[in-house]
Design an enzyme around this catalytic site. Structure first.
Site, PDB file in Angstrom:
ATOM      1  CG  MET A  94       9.698  43.639  17.476  1.00  0.00           C
ATOM      2  SD  MET A  94      11.374  43.794  17.028  1.00  0.00           S
ATOM      3  CE  MET A  94      11.382  42.759  15.567  1.00  0.00           C
ATOM      4  CB  SER A  95       5.664  44.928  11.967  1.00  0.00           C
ATOM      5  OG  SER A  95       6.528  44.146  11.377  1.00  0.00           O
ATOM      6  CG  MET A  96       2.561  47.195  17.038  1.00  0.00           C
ATOM      7  SD  MET A  96       2.244  47.665  18.893  1.00  0.00           S
ATOM      8  CE  MET A  96       3.787  47.533  19.718  1.00  0.00           C
ATOM      9  CB  THR A  97       7.484  50.334  12.776  1.00  0.00           C
ATOM     10  OG1 THR A  97       8.462  50.341  14.278  1.00  0.00           O
ATOM     11  CG2 THR A  97       8.455  52.157  12.605  1.00  0.00           C
ATOM     12  CE  LYS A  98       6.133  45.967   8.474  1.00  0.00           C
ATOM     13  NZ  LYS A  98       6.888  45.821   9.129  1.00  0.00           N
TER      14      LYS A  98
END
Length: 368
Positions: free
Chosen positions: A78-82
């Site tokens: 999820m937003s760990m991608t960011k």
């Protein structure tokens, strides 16, 4: 969903040394806003944990899997991608390929008439842009759903007239307020950063991750990232990897960019991220459970007594790095609520309690 592979290439995997430490399941802490203590083991169930791994001083001291996750498959970050994309952005700034003070339109003329045209690279990196965009998942009319529809790679309904790719959607975003004032967490900033990375490198984001990070951390497995209908990686949240490889990535961050004897990421890049951004700008966003925190390069910086910082994603995805305790925690989860406010009360104090437990054990062993 179509994806692009993020190759570990033909580099050797680096085995993770195991050194199980007893007693972690029984570590007790007080959840935020509660008067009833909870154990580490109880917190894993409370947060719908699919897998969690704790490293201390470079060794795996705790590992647990439940639900559908095993050591041999991958999970949405999820937003760990960011934070991964943010790290690439900071590396390119360090290399001089991105100038943090230049305007986005100077790199991506296609965004000149959008809200991003007069924002700087740094303002995008730190999410201090003024955008007419809501990321409230509970609101069916929020722009986040328009963004999702644009990026959906599946065939559009016959009456669909909106943007059909991430890049097309970004060109429609309008300005609200001023750039550079308050922190405002909005996924589309990371999509712009992904576009920037591709524009200045001439490569897909998936290829840049492979070249600069994934092929150099000793990963066990290739990772992958979801893409839109024209193959553009979802920089804001499409990354998937194994739990152990996510822990390897976290260990590289803890080691200030070093893996064994190789400097994968310049130490100065990690140091700048750890230093954090403007706490005043962050406080304006109203995160009641994150008082005193800041945001830098798409990482969440706690500024607590251990200098801990995090990559975070909805439904419970976490990479927690504690430099003082020399501890890394990687967690994948499937919490039903798409918001960290539902998870932080039984997670943040749990991480701190385990860090202190590991430090106390180490101190007692040295004293003997």
């Amino acid at each position: 969903m179509p994806t692009k592979m993020i190759s570990r290439r033909l580099e050797p995997s680096h085995p993770l040394e195991q050194k199980a430490i007893a007693g972690i399941d029984e570590v007790t802490f007080m959840p935020l806003g509660s008067t009833k203590p909870m154990t580490w083991k109880e917190s894993l169930a409370a947060n719908f944990t699919d897998g969690i791994l704790v490293m201390h001083r470079g060794k795996v001291v705790y590992e647990a899997f439940s639900g559908c996750l095993t050591p041999y498959n991958r999970h949405g970050a999820m937003s760990m991608t960011k934070s991964l994309i943010g790290l690439l952005g900071e590396i390119l700034v360090e290399e001089g390929k991105l100038d943090e003070d230049r305007l986005i339109r100077e790199y991506i003329p296609e965004l000149t008439d959008s809200a991003f045209g007069d924002a700087t690279v740094r303002q995008v990196l730190d999410m201090r842009t003024g955008l007419a965009y809501s990321e409230d998942y509970s609101d069916p009319n929020a722009e986040v759903w328009q963004h999702a529809a644009a990026g959906n790679p599946l065939p559009k309904p016959a009456d669909y007239t909106g943007p059909r790719t991430y890049f097309e959607f970004l060109q429609t975003v309008q300005k609200e307020g001023q750039h550079g004032s308050s922190f405002a967490y909005k996924t589309i900033n990371t999509d712009v950063l992904g576009w920037l990375i591709s524009r200045v490198t001439g490569q897909s984001v998936s290829e840049v991750i492979s070249e600069k990070i994934w092929s150099k951390i000793g990963a066990d497995m290739d990772a992958f990232i979801s893409v839109d209908s024209i193959g553009t990686p979802f920089a804001g949240g499409g990354f998937n990897s194994s739990l152990r490889d996510m822990a390897r990535f976290g260990q590289m961050m803890l080691n200030e960019g070093k893996v064994l004897d190789q400097q994968v990421v310049p130490a100065s890049v990690i140091q700048r991220i750890r230093k954090g951004g403007s706490r005043r700008a962050f406080s304006d966003a109203g995160y009641k459970l994150l008082k005193g925190w800041s945001y830098r390069g798409m990482w969440w910086i706690s500024h607590n007594k251990h200098g801990a910082y995090m990559a975070r994603g909805v439904h419970g995805q976490v990479l927690y790095i504690d430099p003082t305790a020399e501890m890394v925690i990687a967690r994948f989860a499937s919490h039903p609520v798409a918001g960290n406010a539902a998870i932080d009360p039984t997670s943040l104090p749990a991480y701190q309690a385990v860090a202190e437990y590991l430090m106390q054990l180490e101190h007692s062993q040295v004293s003997r």
